[in-house]
Design a protein around this motif. Structure first.
Motif, PDB file in Angstrom:
ATOM      1  N   TYR A  38       0.785  -1.229   0.000  1.00 53.00           N
ATOM      2  CA  TYR A  38       0.000   0.000   0.000  1.00 53.00           C
ATOM      3  C   TYR A  38       0.822   1.287   0.000  1.00 53.00           C
ATOM      4  O   TYR A  38       0.506   2.217  -0.742  1.00 53.00           O
ATOM      5  CB  TYR A  38      -0.987   0.001   1.167  1.00 53.00           C
ATOM      6  CG  TYR A  38      -1.675   1.313   1.364  1.00 53.00           C
ATOM      7  CD1 TYR A  38      -2.537   1.807   0.385  1.00 53.00           C
ATOM      8  CD2 TYR A  38      -1.461   2.075   2.489  1.00 53.00           C
ATOM      9  CE1 TYR A  38      -3.170   3.022   0.544  1.00 53.00           C
ATOM     10  CE2 TYR A  38      -2.095   3.290   2.661  1.00 53.00           C
ATOM     11  CZ  TYR A  38      -2.940   3.764   1.688  1.00 53.00           C
ATOM     12  OH  TYR A  38      -3.560   4.968   1.843  1.00 53.00           O
ATOM     13  N   ASP A  46      -6.326   0.302   1.777  1.00 48.93           N
ATOM     14  CA  ASP A  46      -7.693   0.416   2.275  1.00 48.93           C
ATOM     15  C   ASP A  46      -8.248   1.765   1.845  1.00 48.93           C
ATOM     16  O   ASP A  46      -7.925   2.797   2.430  1.00 48.93           O
ATOM     17  CB  ASP A  46      -7.704   0.291   3.799  1.00 48.93           C
ATOM     18  CG  ASP A  46      -9.092   0.486   4.387  1.00 48.93           C
ATOM     19  OD1 ASP A  46     -10.086   0.495   3.634  1.00 48.93           O
ATOM     20  OD2 ASP A  46      -9.173   0.634   5.619  1.00 48.93           O
ATOM     21  N   VAL A  47      -9.079   1.756   0.830  1.00 48.26           N
ATOM     22  CA  VAL A  47      -9.621   3.009   0.302  1.00 48.26           C
ATOM     23  C   VAL A  47     -10.825   3.498   1.093  1.00 48.26           C
ATOM     24  O   VAL A  47     -11.270   4.630   0.902  1.00 48.26           O
ATOM     25  CB  VAL A  47      -9.987   2.885  -1.202  1.00 48.26           C
ATOM     26  CG1 VAL A  47      -8.752   2.623  -2.041  1.00 48.26           C
ATOM     27  CG2 VAL A  47     -11.045   1.826  -1.427  1.00 48.26           C
ATOM     28  N   THR A  48     -11.347   2.669   1.982  1.00 57.66           N
ATOM     29  CA  THR A  48     -12.546   3.067   2.724  1.00 57.66           C
ATOM     30  C   THR A  48     -12.292   4.254   3.644  1.00 57.66           C
ATOM     31  O   THR A  48     -13.240   4.887   4.097  1.00 57.66           O
ATOM     32  CB  THR A  48     -13.111   1.891   3.552  1.00 57.66           C
ATOM     33  OG1 THR A  48     -12.142   1.490   4.517  1.00 57.66           O
ATOM     34  CG2 THR A  48     -13.485   0.726   2.656  1.00 57.66           C
ATOM     35  N   VAL A  49     -11.033   4.573   3.910  1.00 58.45           N
ATOM     36  CA  VAL A  49     -10.702   5.725   4.761  1.00 58.45           C
ATOM     37  C   VAL A  49     -10.780   7.038   3.988  1.00 58.45           C
ATOM     38  O   VAL A  49     -10.681   8.113   4.587  1.00 58.45           O
ATOM     39  CB  VAL A  49      -9.310   5.567   5.404  1.00 58.45           C
ATOM     40  CG1 VAL A  49      -9.265   4.330   6.289  1.00 58.45           C
ATOM     41  CG2 VAL A  49      -8.218   5.505   4.350  1.00 58.45           C
ATOM     42  N   LEU A  50     -10.945   6.967   2.686  1.00 58.99           N
ATOM     43  CA  LEU A  50     -11.002   8.175   1.868  1.00 58.99           C
ATOM     44  C   LEU A  50     -12.422   8.738   1.888  1.00 58.99           C
ATOM     45  O   LEU A  50     -13.382   8.036   1.605  1.00 58.99           O
ATOM     46  CB  LEU A  50     -10.574   7.867   0.431  1.00 58.99           C
ATOM     47  CG  LEU A  50      -9.160   7.314   0.267  1.00 58.99           C
ATOM     48  CD1 LEU A  50      -8.925   6.862  -1.163  1.00 58.99           C
ATOM     49  CD2 LEU A  50      -8.138   8.355   0.680  1.00 58.99           C
ATOM     50  N   PRO A  51     -12.568  10.041   2.179  1.00 60.56           N
ATOM     51  CA  PRO A  51     -13.913  10.610   2.251  1.00 60.56           C
ATOM     52  C   PRO A  51     -14.525  10.890   0.881  1.00 60.56           C
ATOM     53  O   PRO A  51     -15.734  10.789   0.705  1.00 60.56           O
ATOM     54  CB  PRO A  51     -13.705  11.908   3.024  1.00 60.56           C
ATOM     55  CG  PRO A  51     -12.283  12.286   2.750  1.00 60.56           C
ATOM     56  CD  PRO A  51     -11.537  10.990   2.569  1.00 60.56           C
ATOM     57  N   ASN A  77     -16.207  -0.068  -2.841  1.00 57.77           N
ATOM     58  CA  ASN A  77     -15.953   0.016  -1.400  1.00 57.77           C
ATOM     59  C   ASN A  77     -16.718   1.167  -0.751  1.00 57.77           C
ATOM     60  O   ASN A  77     -16.423   1.545   0.383  1.00 57.77           O
ATOM     61  CB  ASN A  77     -14.452   0.166  -1.130  1.00 57.77           C
ATOM     62  CG  ASN A  77     -13.738  -1.167  -1.203  1.00 57.77           C
ATOM     63  OD1 ASN A  77     -13.778  -1.947  -0.262  1.00 57.77           O
ATOM     64  ND2 ASN A  77     -13.116  -1.441  -2.334  1.00 57.77           N
ATOM     65  N   VAL A  79     -16.806   4.388  -1.486  1.00 56.93           N
ATOM     66  CA  VAL A  79     -16.181   5.708  -1.448  1.00 56.93           C
ATOM     67  C   VAL A  79     -16.902   6.620  -2.441  1.00 56.93           C
ATOM     68  O   VAL A  79     -17.100   6.242  -3.604  1.00 56.93           O
ATOM     69  CB  VAL A  79     -14.679   5.622  -1.800  1.00 56.93           C
ATOM     70  CG1 VAL A  79     -14.055   7.010  -1.842  1.00 56.93           C
ATOM     71  CG2 VAL A  79     -13.943   4.728  -0.823  1.00 56.93           C
TER      72      VAL A  79
END
Length: 120
Positions: A38, A46-51, A77, A79
């Motif tokens: 990564y 982990d792209v889920t942390v991107l707003p 995911n 996003v």
């Protein structure tokens, strides 16, 4: 990583980027580490942390297939994501087209204001 099977087809379209050289640069950048880690490529994180993500790219650029995969990963995911694709455009088209650059800047300011709770 420039491993997508469509890369060679896009290489013929993209006059600004060279897949061979980019693969060499990627190898140097990885410095012996696994290129699918990564920290070296957001594709594998982990792209889920991107707003929210806005992707700007040309439909004739070397990275088009990977951009499309990344967009699919983001949306699958959950996003919030949009893609702005320049028809017939290559890499970095947005910075060479004032109207698209202006749009990008406006969107960035609006998104930042939304995050900070600033109106107008």
């Amino acid at each position: 990583m420039i491993t997508h099977p469509e890369t060679d087809r896009y290489q013929e379209l993209d006059k600004d980027l060279d897949a061979y050289m980019l693969r060499l640069y990627a190898e140097m950048w990885a410095a012996g580490e696994d290129p699918s880690d990564y920290p070296l490529s957001p594709m594998y994180g982990d792209v889920t942390v991107l707003p929210y993500v806005t992707l700007y790219y040309g439909d004739s650029e070397l990275f088009t297939p990977m951009e499309q995969l990344f967009y699919e990963k983001l949306t699958s995911n959950g996003v919030a994501c949009e893609q702005i694709i320049g028809p017939g455009m290559g890499h970095n088209y947005v910075i060479t087209h004032p109207e698209d650059l202006s749009d990008l800047c406006r969107r960035m300011v609006e998104r930042q204001n939304t995050i900070l709770g600033i109106e107008g």
